[in-house]
Each structure stands twice: as C-alpha cells, then as structure tokens.
Design an enzyme around this catalytic site. Structure first.
Site, mmCIF file in Angstrom:
data_model
loop_
_atom_site.group_PDB
_atom_site.id
_atom_site.type_symbol
_atom_site.label_atom_id
_atom_site.label_comp_id
_atom_site.label_asym_id
_atom_site.label_seq_id
_atom_site.Cartn_x
_atom_site.Cartn_y
_atom_site.Cartn_z
ATOM 1 C CE LYS A 132 -4.112 1.866 2.301
ATOM 2 N NZ LYS A 132 -5.060 1.567 1.220
ATOM 3 C CD GLU A 226 -17.292 -2.624 9.650
ATOM 4 O OE1 GLU A 226 -16.442 -1.758 9.407
ATOM 5 O OE2 GLU A 226 -17.560 -3.567 8.851
ATOM 6 N NE ARG A 254 -19.004 -1.251 5.771
ATOM 7 C CZ ARG A 254 -17.729 -0.980 5.551
ATOM 8 N NH1 ARG A 254 -16.811 -1.502 6.348
ATOM 9 N NH2 ARG A 254 -17.359 -0.191 4.556
#
Length: 529
Positions: A132, A226, A254
């Site tokens: 990343k 979640e 979520r």
C-alpha cells in the site's frame, strides 16, 4: 467475507468466465491480521500437510553432513509450501481456478498473467501481492495508514466552484472528541479489567492505539467485519465482560442485524462508540454518519448519548459502562465548539439559553451550540429569545424535560442526523403520547435534520449551511413557523404587538442569508401538531 465467499461459490458452480483480481496488500484500514497467503490455520489442520511436514523433517535430517543445515532452512521451506498449497486448495475447492501469487508492482508480470487468465474458460482468481502506497514517499513513510485517509490541506478548495460555501471565518479551535474518548476509555479500563475494546480494522482512526499498547490482551481487531465485531461483543458481554465497540458511525449500517438481534434482543451491555457521527464532509456520501440515532432508536432499550462537547464524553462513557443494557455514544469528527455551561448532570437536560419557556430550540449533540447562536439571531430580529435545550441523552429522555416541553407552544428540534425517525421525531412522539394522557393538545413540533438523500462531498460547515442546519437556517425556520402560528408577530404588520402566552412580542425582521422558504424542502422538516 461471507458475501465474497458465496460469490466465489456461485462463480465456481456456474463455471462462468470471470477473472477475479485479489489485491493482497496485507492491509485494510490497518494492517490485516494475516495475508491470505500467509495464513496458517487451515493448513496446519490439514492432515495431508501434517503428514508431508513430518516426512520432510525426517528425510531432511537423514541427509549426511548437510542435514542439520537443511533443517534450519525448514521454516523457509514450510513457508513456501504454504504459499503454494493453501490458496490453491481454498479456491479450487470452490471450483475456481487459482494463479499466483505474483508481484503486483511488476507491470510485465501482471499484464502477462491477465492475458493468460482472460483465456481461461471458467472462473479464475489472480492473486497479486502489493504494498500500500508503494512508490510515493510520504505514504511509504506513514507506517500507520500509508496515507489511506489523506486530508486535503486547509485552504485548498475541494469543489470546482465556491457556490454555496460559507463566508470566510476564522479557523476553528477546539478539542477532538476522539482524543477525549481515548483518554476516558484508558482511565476507565485502568480501573476495571473487564472493559475490552473491539474494532473492525480501524484501531488508529477510532483512537484505540494507546489502548492496544496498554491492554493488548483486552484489545480485539476483527478485521473488516463489523457484523462479526458486534456479535463477538455480544458474546463477551454474555460472559461478563464490558465490551466497547469502536466504529465509524456510517459503518454501523454493516451490523444492524447483529446490533438488533445479538445485542438488543438479549439486552447485552455492549457500548457502541460511534465516531465521525453526523455530517463528515470530505469523504463523500458513503461516510456521513447520519443513520446512527435512527438505527439506535429502532432497537428497543438502547440508550443514546449525544455529547455536545468533549467534556461530556467521559461521563457518558462511564455511565454507559455502568448500565446492564446496550448504549450508543455518538460524537462528531469536527472539533468541539467548547463547553456550553460549567455545570450539568448526565441523564438530565441542561438549559443553554434561558429564553422564553414556551418557545424552545432543542439542539442535539454539536447542534446545541448552533441553536444557542440561532437563539441570538432570533433575539436580534424579534426582541425575544427562545429557550435552548441540550438534552445530553436522547434516550431515555429526561422526565423533567418532557414535563416542561409538553406545555410549550412551539418546539423546534435540530440534529445533524437523519430527520426521519431521528431524535426530533422521537421527542415528538413522546410529547404526543404524554399530551394524550394529560388530555391536552401537544405542542407544535418542527423537526430539522438531514433529508433522506445522498449528501455530496464538501466541508461540513458548508453542507450544514446548505441544509439549513447552521445558525442562520435554524433561526429562519424557527421565526417562519412561529410567525405562521402567530407566536411572534409578522414583520411590518400594523397595530400593537400581540400578546402570546402572557408575554408581549415585538416586531422584527428575519436575518439576511441562510435558507428561508426553502428550509422545509431541503432539510426534510416535519410538522407534528
């Protein structure tokens, strides 16, 4: 995770020619618990792998002279074996071809792999290993987030035009609600070892890095899941722990089913700390935290704390952790406007502006201070100031406050959450019920909040201005409706000032700017009589 697994299962069953690119950078918002290619769980439990590992160990050690040296390299061999075996087994068990892993930063390799994958007659997964932020110095130096949530510097426009933007103001100074939450959680956790914290791959943004460092055995990162975090918290609560689920307000959507049925149905004492509540702005429509109050109020028994400044976060968290039922504490991304008064009692409302008792502005969370400024504009324009109430706790609502408001003439509520089914609508329903019991007409209630629409990217203050939820918009809405029901006098009307509710009202003009007639359509307002 479940959706992705079922999608792969469906692809394998249908044998359709779909290429799935798995960008495996070892991160979500924070570093993931493990890369797919480095996971040991399935592999270590596979009897075939165990038998192969034991055979390799014995054979390597039997090699003359170099056996001990080769043995020291065993872990490297096992690691390579995992890279080859586990992803292959996982995907092909679903009927999906697997290829990789390959260097996702090697354009030549990626191009060649995509060309070959596109010719495969069925579903195929191309596994890329990437880093990343690779190639960009500031991101590579940012070890925590790799600039995932890079913010636009102050003063840089995020819109093509400045239409609808607020007039320039001095840069706001205040305290961070997240930092106040972190401090409060650390202090309480130091006193009570039953307190545990859970996050869904976002320990940094939700302020849990210090907690993780100090209480690693009581910190749980459940990855980007979640729903799993909420159910795990419910289980911990059943076992006697005091879990605090730290999540962005928008991501609560979520795990509504788990919040409702795993936590709410069983009255599990789970505290949800919803950061970035309300209008967030810069991250666009997907990140506004406008549904948390609406969702919490739809679940029976969930207490709802809405601190209007950072000083209220700690006592709210402390009280929530004492309850034997679920709670929500929601606070914004923007800095605190500062204390509205020196003294308050949690669980009881506070009067921010004394004003007229029969004309009320009810400001939820950070909009309590906005309503206080709106009351000043109303006083400048009309010569009177409405009373401004900060409820502190939306549910259970202070009984003393309900007894006062049921006799009011007009109550205008303001919140930076969904208007439909929000705190204002909840208050209106309680007042209607109480007035019915008393046999008296309920007060007129106007709910101001966010409409049921997708709010575009922009600065939070500019968005609130456009929605009529800044001080000018709230003042204009209040005066328009008060005049409509003759609670204050129409501007320019001949004759003596009216007598309303035993008080003399003077004439005045509405302030310039803000929204006027458009307020109802744009804000999603709702009248209750």
């Amino acid at each position: 995770g479940g959706m992705a697994y079922e999608a792969l299962n469906n692809l394998g069953h249908a044998s359709v020619p779909v290429v799935v690119v798995l960008n495996d950078n070892g991160r979500s918002y924070a570093p993931t618990i493990s890369k797919l290619s480095g996971s040991l769980t399935q592999l270590r439990l596979d009897p075939r792998y165990v038998r192969l590992r034991r055979a390799l160990e014995s054979r390597v050690l039997e090699v003359p002279v170099v056996g001990p040296v080769a043995s020291r390299s065993y872990h490297g061999l096992a690691s390579a074996l995992r890279e080859v075996v586990e992803p292959h087994v996982f995907f092909e068990a679903l009927g999906v071809r697997y290829t990789g892993p390959i260097d996702g930063h090697d354009i030549g390799q990626v191009t060649h792999a995509l060309e070959r994958a596109s010719n495969w007659p069925g579903p195929i997964v191309l596994h890329l290993l990437t880093t990343k932020g690779k190639g960009y110095g500031p991101a590579e130096e940012d070890q925590v987030a790799c600039l995932h949530d890079l913010k636009v510097p102050q003063g840089v426009s995020t819109k093509a035009t400045d239409e609808g933007a607020l007039r320039p103001r001095e840069e706001k100074k205040g305290k961070s609600y997240t930092e106040a939450f972190t401090k409060a959680l650390m202090e309480l956790a130091g006193k009570d070892e039953k307190i545990v914290a859970l996050t869904a791959a976002m320990p940094g943004p939700t302020g849990l890095l210090d907690f993780e460092a100090s209480f690693p055995e009581r910190f749980f990162d459940l990855g980007i899941a979640e729903a799993h975090a909420m159910t795990a918290a419910a289980g911990m609560a059943y076992g006697g722990l005091r879990p605090v689920v730290c999540v962005y307000s928008t991501f609560l959507q979520r795990c509504l089913d788990q919040w409702n049925l795993d936590v709410g149905l069983h009255k599990a004492p789970v505290v949800v700390a919803a950061d970035r509540a309300g209008i967030t702005g810069d991250d666009g429509p997907s990140h506004h935290g406008i549904y948390d109050i609406h969702s919490a109020l739809s679940i029976p028994g969930v207490s709802v704390y809405c601190p209007s400044d950072t000083e209220e976060v700690a006592p709210a968290l402390e009280e929530a952790l004492r309850k034997d039922s679920p709670s929500l504490i929601r606070y914004p991304k923007t800095l605190s406007p500062g204390p509205l008064s020196e003294c308050y009692r949690l669980g009881h409302h506070r009067v921010v502006v004394e004003g007229r008792g029969d004309l009320v502005l009810f400001g939820v969370g950070k909009l309590a201070s906005t309503c206080a400024r709106a009351a000043g504009l109303v006083k400048d324009a009309c010569g009177i100031a409405p009373r401004v109430i900060d409820p502190l706790v939306v549910r259970p609502l202070d009984e003393e406050l309900l007894a006062q408001l049921v006799t009011a003439s007009l109550v205008v509520t303001a919140e930076d959450g969904l208007c439909l089914g929000g705190a204002g609508a909840y208050l209106a329903s309680l007042l209607e019920e109480r007035a019915r019991v008393l046999g008296t007409p309920p007060p007129r209630v106007l709910n101001l909040g966010v409409p049921a629409s997708y709010i575009a990217q922009g600065k939070p203050d500019a968005i609130l201005h456009d929605l009529g939820l800044d001080e000018e918009g709230i003042a204009a809405s209040f005066m328009r409706e008060a005049r409509l029901y003759r609670l204050i006098e129409e501007p320019g009307e001949p004759g003596e000032p009216d007598q309303v509710g035993g008080a003399q009202l003077s004439r005045g003009e509405a302030p310039e700017g803000g929204v006027l007639a458009e307020t109802f359509a744009s804000v999603g307002s709702r009248w209750r009589r």
